[in-house]
Design a protein around this motif. Sequence first.
Motif, PDB file in Angstrom:
ATOM      1  N   ASP A  66       0.844  -1.194   0.000  1.00 49.62           N
ATOM      2  CA  ASP A  66       0.000   0.000   0.000  1.00 49.62           C
ATOM      3  C   ASP A  66       0.877   1.241   0.000  1.00 49.62           C
ATOM      4  O   ASP A  66       2.046   1.192   0.363  1.00 49.62           O
ATOM      5  N   MET A 137       0.224  -4.040  11.279  1.00 50.93           N
ATOM      6  CA  MET A 137      -1.165  -3.993  11.745  1.00 50.93           C
ATOM      7  C   MET A 137      -1.341  -2.739  12.602  1.00 50.93           C
ATOM      8  O   MET A 137      -0.530  -2.480  13.496  1.00 50.93           O
ATOM      9  N   GLY A 138      -2.368  -1.968  12.293  1.00 56.41           N
ATOM     10  CA  GLY A 138      -2.611  -0.774  13.099  1.00 56.41           C
ATOM     11  C   GLY A 138      -3.306  -1.112  14.410  1.00 56.41           C
ATOM     12  O   GLY A 138      -3.792  -2.231  14.608  1.00 56.41           O
ATOM     13  N   LYS A 195      -0.512  -2.671  20.341  1.00 56.22           N
ATOM     14  CA  LYS A 195      -1.069  -3.674  19.406  1.00 56.22           C
ATOM     15  C   LYS A 195      -1.552  -4.939  20.144  1.00 56.22           C
ATOM     16  O   LYS A 195      -2.193  -5.803  19.532  1.00 56.22           O
TER      17      LYS A 195
HETATM   18  C1  6PG Z   1       1.301   1.950   6.216  1.00 53.66           C
HETATM   19  C2  6PG Z   1       1.247   0.479   6.515  1.00 53.66           C
HETATM   20  C3  6PG Z   1       0.295   0.242   7.658  1.00 53.66           C
HETATM   21  C4  6PG Z   1       1.178  -0.048   8.856  1.00 53.66           C
HETATM   22  C5  6PG Z   1       0.383  -0.089  10.131  1.00 53.66           C
HETATM   23  C6  6PG Z   1       1.287  -0.355  11.335  1.00 53.66           C
HETATM   24  O1  6PG Z   1       1.356   2.329   5.053  1.00 53.66           O
HETATM   25  O2  6PG Z   1       1.368   2.696   7.219  1.00 53.66           O
HETATM   26  O3  6PG Z   1       1.019  -0.266   5.466  1.00 53.66           O
HETATM   27  O4  6PG Z   1      -0.588  -0.836   7.438  1.00 53.66           O
HETATM   28  O5  6PG Z   1       1.823  -1.298   8.652  1.00 53.66           O
HETATM   29  O6  6PG Z   1      -0.265   1.150  10.279  1.00 53.66           O
HETATM   30  O7  6PG Z   1       2.250   0.657  11.415  1.00 53.66           O
HETATM   31  P1  6PG Z   1       3.285   0.640  12.662  1.00 53.66           P
HETATM   32  O8  6PG Z   1       3.995  -0.674  12.587  1.00 53.66           O
HETATM   33  O9  6PG Z   1       4.183   1.806  12.435  1.00 53.66           O
HETATM   34  O10 6PG Z   1       2.450   0.751  13.893  1.00 53.66           O
END
Ligand code: 6PG
Length: 239
Positions: A66, A137-138, A195
Amino acid sequence: MDLKIYKDKQEVAEQFSGYFVDQLKNKDTFHVALSGGSTPKIVFDVLAENFTDKVDWNKVHFYWGDERCVPPTDDESNYKMTVEHLFSKIKVPKENINRILGEKDPEGEALRYANLLEIDLDRVEEVPQFDLVILGMGDDGHTASIFPHEIELWDSEDHCVVATHPDSGQKRVSINGKVINAAKEVAFLVTGASKAEKVEAVVERTEGSEAYPASLVNPASGNLVWFLDEEAASKLNQN
Ligand code: 6PG
């Protein structure tokens, strides 16, 4: 599902880097979808520091799972982060870097990128197949840029979708669930106490977890590996 739990973010990044390099062995080409986020940033630093000359980067074809629809010079850009932490330090042919260019026309770019995946990647049951998809993962259970409020994008026919960040409204281009679950291997990199609740929900499939896009990651190959630090894993039964 393979759970690998390490002390902290740095160790997760170091251990994942070793795993990544192992994945490349005995492969002539390797198509990987990168992720944004804080842990991949450290992974790129580790790869750049320890594997510059130990990997034949010519065989690695980089994509993004993404990307934010911003200029490549914007601090929000996953491409910019990857250039700063990896591509500026290793020799990789420009043609191996398959950027998402969604700044001006996210819809048009999602279509272009989906077509690129159809052309460049092997396909399994008509779906582009990455050798490896790296995911974060957010805190809300999103993965790639599929967010809970738009979870229907996960099953889009288009393989590549335009998503909207729930808070900022920022447009993003993201691969969808079909492409993620067609991958030969999927690796989650998830660290930090914030998380832990979602890791427990997604890994242990607790009630209501189906509302989190991360819980829909289930590669047909069966090869799903979680790289967690102790904080993110702190609510798992195994601990
Ligand atoms: C992005 C990522 C998004 C990210 C999560 C976790 O473009 O930001 O694809 O899915 O992996 O938000 O981000 P952190 O590991 O920094 O918490």
